[in-house]
Design a protein around this motif. Structure first.
Motif, PDB file in Angstrom:
ATOM      1  N   LEU A 297       0.883  -1.182  -0.110  1.00  0.00           N
ATOM      2  CA  LEU A 297       0.033   0.120   0.057  1.00  0.00           C
ATOM      3  C   LEU A 297       0.916   1.106   0.080  1.00  0.00           C
ATOM      4  CD1 LEU A 297      -2.685  -1.070   2.791  1.00  0.00           C
ATOM      5  CD2 LEU A 297      -2.885  -1.075   0.157  1.00  0.00           C
ATOM      6  N   PRO A 298       0.529   2.123  -0.776  1.00  0.00           N
ATOM      7  CA  PRO A 298       1.050   3.320  -0.871  1.00  0.00           C
ATOM      8  C   PRO A 298       0.854   4.229   0.291  1.00  0.00           C
ATOM      9  CG  PRO A 298      -0.583   3.592  -2.659  1.00  0.00           C
ATOM     10  CD  PRO A 298      -0.407   2.192  -2.238  1.00  0.00           C
ATOM     11  N   VAL A 299       1.607   5.043   1.090  1.00  0.00           N
ATOM     12  CA  VAL A 299       1.115   5.896   2.127  1.00  0.00           C
ATOM     13  C   VAL A 299       2.003   7.137   2.102  1.00  0.00           C
ATOM     14  CG1 VAL A 299       0.714   3.984   3.748  1.00  0.00           C
ATOM     15  CG2 VAL A 299       3.019   4.931   3.634  1.00  0.00           C
ATOM     16  N   LYS A 300       1.368   8.229   2.511  1.00  0.00           N
ATOM     17  CA  LYS A 300       1.799   9.561   2.530  1.00  0.00           C
ATOM     18  C   LYS A 300       2.948   9.754   3.639  1.00  0.00           C
ATOM     19  CE  LYS A 300      -2.007  11.521   0.332  1.00  0.00           C
ATOM     20  NZ  LYS A 300      -1.826  11.157  -1.199  1.00  0.00           N
ATOM     21  N   GLN A 301       2.586   9.285   4.884  1.00  0.00           N
ATOM     22  CA  GLN A 301       3.636   9.647   6.051  1.00  0.00           C
ATOM     23  C   GLN A 301       3.774   8.160   6.581  1.00  0.00           C
ATOM     24  OE1 GLN A 301       1.951  12.513   8.636  1.00  0.00           O
ATOM     25  NE2 GLN A 301       1.485  13.688   6.958  1.00  0.00           N
ATOM     26  N   LEU A 302       5.054   7.627   6.202  1.00  0.00           N
ATOM     27  CA  LEU A 302       5.284   6.195   6.608  1.00  0.00           C
ATOM     28  C   LEU A 302       4.858   6.132   8.253  1.00  0.00           C
ATOM     29  CD1 LEU A 302       6.036   3.401   5.956  1.00  0.00           C
ATOM     30  CD2 LEU A 302       8.339   4.100   6.017  1.00  0.00           C
ATOM     31  N   HIS A 303       5.835   7.012   8.936  1.00  0.00           N
ATOM     32  CA  HIS A 303       5.689   6.852  10.403  1.00  0.00           C
ATOM     33  C   HIS A 303       4.303   6.751  11.026  1.00  0.00           C
ATOM     34  CE1 HIS A 303       7.275   6.988  14.516  1.00  0.00           C
ATOM     35  NE2 HIS A 303       6.805   8.035  14.502  1.00  0.00           N
ATOM     36  N   ARG A 304       3.545   8.003  10.402  1.00  0.00           N
ATOM     37  CA  ARG A 304       2.160   7.939  10.809  1.00  0.00           C
ATOM     38  C   ARG A 304       1.256   6.577  10.594  1.00  0.00           C
ATOM     39  NH1 ARG A 304      -2.313  11.260   7.873  1.00  0.00           N
ATOM     40  NH2 ARG A 304      -1.548   9.606   6.244  1.00  0.00           N
ATOM     41  N   SER A 305       1.609   5.992   9.551  1.00  0.00           N
ATOM     42  CA  SER A 305       0.838   4.606   9.205  1.00  0.00           C
ATOM     43  C   SER A 305       1.501   3.225  10.276  1.00  0.00           C
ATOM     44  CB  SER A 305       1.200   4.274   7.601  1.00  0.00           C
ATOM     45  OG  SER A 305       0.740   5.247   7.064  1.00  0.00           O
ATOM     46  N   ILE A 306       2.864   3.523  10.563  1.00  0.00           N
ATOM     47  CA  ILE A 306       3.242   2.375  11.266  1.00  0.00           C
ATOM     48  C   ILE A 306       2.546   2.647  12.772  1.00  0.00           C
ATOM     49  CG2 ILE A 306       5.392   1.902  12.699  1.00  0.00           C
ATOM     50  CD1 ILE A 306       6.967   2.667  10.288  1.00  0.00           C
ATOM     51  N   GLU A 307       2.484   3.790  12.905  1.00  0.00           N
ATOM     52  CA  GLU A 307       1.650   4.225  14.415  1.00  0.00           C
ATOM     53  C   GLU A 307       0.271   3.726  14.406  1.00  0.00           C
ATOM     54  OE1 GLU A 307       2.635   8.329  15.444  1.00  0.00           O
ATOM     55  OE2 GLU A 307       4.814   7.832  15.824  1.00  0.00           O
ATOM     56  N   PHE A 308      -0.180   4.026  13.203  1.00  0.00           N
ATOM     57  CA  PHE A 308      -1.617   3.593  13.209  1.00  0.00           C
ATOM     58  C   PHE A 308      -1.991   2.141  13.384  1.00  0.00           C
ATOM     59  CE2 PHE A 308      -5.289   1.979  10.379  1.00  0.00           C
ATOM     60  CZ  PHE A 308      -6.332   3.064  11.200  1.00  0.00           C
ATOM     61  N   PHE A 309      -1.172   1.438  12.803  1.00  0.00           N
ATOM     62  CA  PHE A 309      -1.313  -0.005  12.878  1.00  0.00           C
ATOM     63  C   PHE A 309      -0.896  -0.723  14.079  1.00  0.00           C
ATOM     64  CE2 PHE A 309      -1.787   0.627   8.277  1.00  0.00           C
ATOM     65  CZ  PHE A 309      -2.975  -0.219   7.979  1.00  0.00           C
ATOM     66  N   ALA A 310       0.270  -0.151  14.788  1.00  0.00           N
ATOM     67  CA  ALA A 310       0.527  -0.400  16.094  1.00  0.00           C
ATOM     68  C   ALA A 310      -0.568  -0.331  16.902  1.00  0.00           C
ATOM     69  CB  ALA A 310       1.605   0.350  16.641  1.00  0.00           C
ATOM     70  N   VAL A 311      -1.424   0.797  16.849  1.00  0.00           N
ATOM     71  CA  VAL A 311      -2.567   0.844  17.839  1.00  0.00           C
ATOM     72  C   VAL A 311      -3.545  -0.127  17.722  1.00  0.00           C
ATOM     73  CG1 VAL A 311      -4.639   2.381  18.262  1.00  0.00           C
ATOM     74  CG2 VAL A 311      -2.367   3.532  18.027  1.00  0.00           C
ATOM     75  N   LEU A 312      -3.839  -0.882  16.358  1.00  0.00           N
ATOM     76  CA  LEU A 312      -4.494  -1.866  16.100  1.00  0.00           C
ATOM     77  C   LEU A 312      -4.177  -3.162  16.768  1.00  0.00           C
ATOM     78  CD1 LEU A 312      -5.773  -1.192  12.628  1.00  0.00           C
ATOM     79  CD2 LEU A 312      -6.825  -0.350  14.758  1.00  0.00           C
ATOM     80  N   GLY A 313      -2.839  -3.218  17.141  1.00  0.00           N
ATOM     81  CA  GLY A 313      -2.396  -4.186  17.828  1.00  0.00           C
ATOM     82  C   GLY A 313      -1.355  -5.263  16.787  1.00  0.00           C
TER      83      GLY A 313
END
Length: 140
Positions: free
Chosen positions: A9-25
């Motif tokens: 998946l293409p993402v605009k802000q890699l760090h933000r996306s990593i943090e997002f999926f970490a919140v989901l476990g």
């Protein structure tokens, strides 16, 4: 050996996306990550490769879809319970995602979903075990 799936998946802000999926476990696998890509482990056989748009462009000659405006793909994951479906949606919204529809209860199947911060749609589904068994009997 079972097949493994890597959803890119293409993402605009890699760090933000990593943090997002970490919140989901979901776990981040640094072995397959760098400053342009991150591997997120969904399950033993399912991985999501979050790629900066610049990195993603190296894999395709086509323009990248803006997932906040157009649908490029629907990613569907099964969950172990209705409660898990609702909890993942709740966590996604609290981490900066959004819902795109109301939950749907079809009796044998319950579904709800979210959009991640880049607009990719994730459908979460719980199916009653008896419905799965009956489908397997009909389609051996």
């Amino acid at each position: 050996m079972p097949a493994r799936i890597f959803v890119n998946l293409p993402v605009k802000q890699l760090h933000r996306s990593i943090e997002f999926f970490a919140v989901l476990g979901f776990q981040h696998n640094p072995q397959f990550s760098d400053t342009t890509a991150a591997c997120v482990v969904i399950s033993e056989h399912i991985y999501v490769m979050l790629l900066t748009e610049a990195k993603f462009k190296t894999f395709t000659p086509k323009p990248i879809c803006d997932a906040s405006k157009s649908t490029e793909v629907l990613i569907a994951l099964t969950c172990e319970s209705r409660r898990t479906v609702d909890e993942l949606v709740r966590l996604a919204v609290s981490a900066g995602g959004a819902t795109y529809a109301q939950p749907q209860d079809h009796g044998f199947m319950y579904q709800h979903g979210f959009q991640d911060p880049d607009g990719h749609i994730w459908e979460l589904v719980y199916m009653e075990p008896n419905a799965i068994n009956q489908a397997a009997e009909v389609n051996p």
